[in-house]
Design an enzyme around this catalytic site. Structure first.
Site, mmCIF file in Angstrom:
data_model
loop_
_atom_site.group_PDB
_atom_site.id
_atom_site.type_symbol
_atom_site.label_atom_id
_atom_site.label_comp_id
_atom_site.label_asym_id
_atom_site.label_seq_id
_atom_site.Cartn_x
_atom_site.Cartn_y
_atom_site.Cartn_z
ATOM 1 N N CYS A 199 5.801 -0.177 7.125
ATOM 2 C CA CYS A 199 5.338 1.021 6.330
ATOM 3 C C CYS A 199 6.360 1.309 5.626
ATOM 4 O O CYS A 199 7.618 1.301 6.136
ATOM 5 C CB CYS A 199 4.966 1.984 7.272
ATOM 6 S SG CYS A 199 4.549 3.688 6.421
ATOM 7 N N LEU A 200 6.183 1.646 4.290
ATOM 8 C CA LEU A 200 7.554 2.226 3.334
ATOM 9 C C LEU A 200 8.103 3.257 3.907
ATOM 10 O O LEU A 200 9.331 3.666 3.527
ATOM 11 C CB LEU A 200 6.834 2.317 1.998
ATOM 12 C CG LEU A 200 6.212 1.053 1.421
ATOM 13 C CD1 LEU A 200 6.035 1.496 -0.336
ATOM 14 C CD2 LEU A 200 7.441 -0.018 0.840
ATOM 15 N N HIS A 236 -4.443 1.814 7.722
ATOM 16 C CA HIS A 236 -3.044 2.283 7.842
ATOM 17 C C HIS A 236 -3.049 3.284 6.837
ATOM 18 O O HIS A 236 -2.595 4.500 6.924
ATOM 19 C CB HIS A 236 -2.432 1.174 7.590
ATOM 20 C CG HIS A 236 -0.729 1.526 7.551
ATOM 21 N ND1 HIS A 236 -0.095 0.926 8.233
ATOM 22 C CD2 HIS A 236 0.014 2.363 6.726
ATOM 23 C CE1 HIS A 236 1.273 1.403 8.037
ATOM 24 N NE2 HIS A 236 1.213 2.273 7.021
ATOM 25 N N GLU A 237 -3.466 3.280 5.383
ATOM 26 C CA GLU A 237 -3.065 4.191 4.563
ATOM 27 C C GLU A 237 -4.081 5.607 4.501
ATOM 28 O O GLU A 237 -3.493 6.645 4.353
ATOM 29 C CB GLU A 237 -3.352 3.767 3.070
ATOM 30 C CG GLU A 237 -2.603 2.249 2.706
ATOM 31 C CD GLU A 237 -0.889 2.400 2.880
ATOM 32 O OE1 GLU A 237 -0.856 3.664 2.678
ATOM 33 O OE2 GLU A 237 -0.304 1.773 3.085
ATOM 34 N N GLN A 246 2.963 9.859 1.052
ATOM 35 C CA GLN A 246 4.298 9.240 1.318
ATOM 36 C C GLN A 246 5.284 9.756 0.306
ATOM 37 O O GLN A 246 6.607 9.523 0.394
ATOM 38 C CB GLN A 246 4.261 7.672 1.428
ATOM 39 C CG GLN A 246 3.634 7.386 2.631
ATOM 40 C CD GLN A 246 3.382 5.649 2.618
ATOM 41 O OE1 GLN A 246 2.345 5.233 2.256
ATOM 42 N NE2 GLN A 246 4.463 5.007 3.459
ATOM 43 N N GLY A 269 0.827 -1.233 0.122
ATOM 44 C CA GLY A 269 0.075 0.076 -0.074
ATOM 45 C C GLY A 269 0.728 1.270 -0.023
ATOM 46 O O GLY A 269 1.842 1.124 0.670
ATOM 47 N N HIS A 274 -2.398 7.767 6.952
ATOM 48 C CA HIS A 274 -1.392 8.516 6.245
ATOM 49 C C HIS A 274 -2.058 9.812 5.848
ATOM 50 O O HIS A 274 -1.515 10.951 5.766
ATOM 51 C CB HIS A 274 -0.565 7.838 5.049
ATOM 52 C CG HIS A 274 0.356 6.944 5.373
ATOM 53 N ND1 HIS A 274 1.451 7.335 6.097
ATOM 54 C CD2 HIS A 274 0.613 5.688 5.338
ATOM 55 C CE1 HIS A 274 2.430 6.445 6.273
ATOM 56 N NE2 HIS A 274 1.550 5.391 5.907
HETATM 57 NI NI NI Z 1 2.535 3.471 5.684
#
Ligand code: NI
Length: 161
Positions: free
Chosen positions: A85-86, A127-128, A42, A37, A131
């Site tokens: 998470c990236l 989660h996204e 991000q 995701g 963000h």
């Molecule tokens: Ni993330």
């Protein structure tokens, strides 16, 4: 760690070709990073757009985009997933979230949709969406553990510079 992760994203007014090009770029970024995701936040863009593909775990590709996603319902039943998470490479933490949710959003063609999500899809969407609201998964874990992760990331960043 990056202050831009704390900003709140703005709704997309119109889903046009330039938005779709941006979404295609986001898919590419997500796949290149082996993520399941990615939120626009991000990659330094403050539009309410997120992409995900949970089918990758089974070596398939089923890219999905959620524009202006809004949670319209949350289950009382919860679920715990070990999230990564990236934006926090190599760090993972157990996060408790509602197990099922309903989300309203616009799709790639700008059409209004609603999905009922369960398990991994529900977790990933929450989660996204976080963000897009300037929230990250380490906000959910005990402060002591969070400090350890943030300190490690700072150290790693210093070593990279
Ligand atoms: Ni993330």
């Amino acid at each position: 760690p990056d202050p831009r992760l704390k900003l709140i994203a703005r709704p997309v007014e119109k889903v046009d070709d330039s938005v779709r090009r941006f979404i295609d770029d986001m898919y590419e970024t997500m796949y290149n990073a082996d993520g399941i995701g990615l939120a626009a936040t991000q990659v330094g863009d403050l539009r309410r757009i997120l992409v995900l593909d949970i089918a990758q775990k089974e070596n398939r590709r089923e890219p999905k985009v959620f524009i202006n996603p809004e949670i319209s319902w949350l289950s009382e039943e919860t679920n715990t997933y070990t999230e990564g998470c990236l934006s926090f490479p190599e760090h993972f933490a157990d996060v408790v979230r509602p197990k099922k949710i309903k989300v309203k959003y616009l799709d790639y063609d700008g059409k209004q949709q609603e999905v009922e999500a369960d398990e991994l899809l529900a977790t990933c969407l929450q989660h996204e969406i976080d963000h897009l609201n300037g929230k990250v998964f380490v906000d959910y874990i005990p402060p002591v553990k969070r400090d350890i992760i943030l300190r490690k990331l700072k150290k790693e960043k210093r070593n990279d510079d």
